[in-house]
Design a protein around this motif. Structure first.
Motif, PDB file in Angstrom:
ATOM      1  N   ASN A  98       1.324  12.604   1.288  1.00  0.00           N
ATOM      2  CA  ASN A  98       1.716  12.855   2.674  1.00  0.00           C
ATOM      3  C   ASN A  98       0.634  12.306   3.606  1.00  0.00           C
ATOM      4  OD1 ASN A  98       2.366  13.851   5.192  1.00  0.00           O
ATOM      5  ND2 ASN A  98       2.957  15.866   4.446  1.00  0.00           N
ATOM      6  N   PRO A  99       0.931  11.272   4.396  1.00  0.00           N
ATOM      7  CA  PRO A  99      -0.096  10.686   5.264  1.00  0.00           C
ATOM      8  C   PRO A  99      -0.486  11.600   6.425  1.00  0.00           C
ATOM      9  CG  PRO A  99       2.032   9.670   5.688  1.00  0.00           C
ATOM     10  CD  PRO A  99       2.222  10.589   4.511  1.00  0.00           C
ATOM     11  N   ASN A 100       0.269  12.664   6.669  1.00  0.00           N
ATOM     12  CA  ASN A 100      -0.016  13.556   7.787  1.00  0.00           C
ATOM     13  C   ASN A 100      -0.907  14.732   7.415  1.00  0.00           C
ATOM     14  OD1 ASN A 100       1.656  12.035   9.526  1.00  0.00           O
ATOM     15  ND2 ASN A 100       3.441  13.003   8.618  1.00  0.00           N
ATOM     16  N   SER A 112      -5.273   6.763  -2.364  1.00  0.00           N
ATOM     17  CA  SER A 112      -4.746   5.632  -1.608  1.00  0.00           C
ATOM     18  C   SER A 112      -4.723   4.415  -2.521  1.00  0.00           C
ATOM     19  CB  SER A 112      -5.642   5.375  -0.397  1.00  0.00           C
ATOM     20  OG  SER A 112      -5.235   4.224   0.280  1.00  0.00           O
ATOM     21  N   VAL A 113      -3.570   3.759  -2.619  1.00  0.00           N
ATOM     22  CA  VAL A 113      -3.374   2.686  -3.592  1.00  0.00           C
ATOM     23  C   VAL A 113      -2.900   1.425  -2.879  1.00  0.00           C
ATOM     24  CG1 VAL A 113      -2.091   1.993  -5.647  1.00  0.00           C
ATOM     25  CG2 VAL A 113      -2.713   4.388  -5.330  1.00  0.00           C
ATOM     26  N   SER A 114      -3.443   0.282  -3.276  1.00  0.00           N
ATOM     27  CA  SER A 114      -2.932  -0.988  -2.776  1.00  0.00           C
ATOM     28  C   SER A 114      -2.863  -1.997  -3.920  1.00  0.00           C
ATOM     29  CB  SER A 114      -3.794  -1.530  -1.635  1.00  0.00           C
ATOM     30  OG  SER A 114      -5.071  -1.892  -2.096  1.00  0.00           O
ATOM     31  N   GLU A 159       0.844  -1.200   0.000  1.00  0.00           N
ATOM     32  CA  GLU A 159       0.000   0.000   0.000  1.00  0.00           C
ATOM     33  C   GLU A 159       0.877   1.247   0.000  1.00  0.00           C
ATOM     34  OE1 GLU A 159      -3.478   2.071   2.732  1.00  0.00           O
ATOM     35  OE2 GLU A 159      -3.002  -0.047   3.004  1.00  0.00           O
ATOM     36  N   THR A 160       0.382   2.307  -0.678  1.00  0.00           N
ATOM     37  CA  THR A 160       1.082   3.586  -0.706  1.00  0.00           C
ATOM     38  C   THR A 160       0.077   4.706  -0.957  1.00  0.00           C
ATOM     39  OG1 THR A 160       3.006   4.758  -1.608  1.00  0.00           O
ATOM     40  CG2 THR A 160       1.634   3.557  -3.184  1.00  0.00           C
TER      41      THR A 160
END
Length: 196
Positions: free
Chosen positions: A70-72, A81-83, A58-59
């Motif tokens: 940026n996850p924040n 969101s990619v998996s 996942e990224t």
């Protein structure tokens, strides 16, 4: 007060260490997924379900350039969101869901649009889910789903990817006008991580 500080200090130290570790420069990530060699540059978030034998990766991307997300940062309309998952069964990624939706008594066929069969199905008392099933699956299989409610802001795409993998990504519904461009760019960026 001193007792409270003594009790909380290990927790504060641990949380500080976690924050420091997350913000440290990472190294490029090399791993094998679905029999293929992958290298994800260190600027991208990498989540694997197993360090030794991952079946899931996942990224995050930022639309339109598919740079690292940026996850924040919360409330970002450009985040995707990619998996990627390895698949044990060949064939269509949409067939099981398509057959299930067609058989549900509360499902309604809404018509065809842009090469998709569109269905609406109730999934809660006052909520409906919309499904778009790709009609021509000769190159790849795909379906799209989202909640038919303005308070739910995202749509999710499930598609076959390369041999033996499923690509899944979530983007904002206000970006659906760019659906084909987003799909192409997500596939290109994920494919760029495969080394062989």
């Amino acid at each position: 007060m001193i007792v409270i500080l003594l009790v909380l200090s290990p927790v504060i130290v641990f949380l500080g260490w976690v924050a420091w570790k997350v913000n440290q420069p990472q190294e490029d990530r090399y791993f094998t997924l679905a029999g293929r060699q992958w290298m994800v540059p260190k600027t991208y978030l990498v989540i694997l379900d197993s360090a030794k034998n991952p079946g899931y990766f996942e990224t995050l991307f930022e639309y339109p350039d598919m740079f690292p997300g940026n996850p924040n940062v919360f409330g970002n309309d450009n985040r995707i969101s990619v998996s990627v998952r390895s698949r044990t069964k060949a064939g269509s990624v949409s067939q099981f869901t398509f057959e299930r939706i067609k058989k549900l008594p509360n499902s309604v066929f809404l018509g065809e649009e842009n090469g998709f069969d569109i269905y609406r199905s109730r999934f809660a008392e006052y909520s409906y889910k919309i499904y778009w099933f790709k009609q021509d699956e000769s190159e790849y299989s795909m379906y799209v789903s989202y909640v038919d409610d303005p308070t739910f802001l995202a749509y999710t795409v499930f598609r076959s990817f390369e041999d033996g993998m499923r690509l899944e990504y979530t983007a904002q519904k206000n970006r659906m006008d760019d659906f084909y461009q987003i799909d192409r760019k997500v596939v290109e960026r994920v494919r760029s991580f495969i080394q062989d």
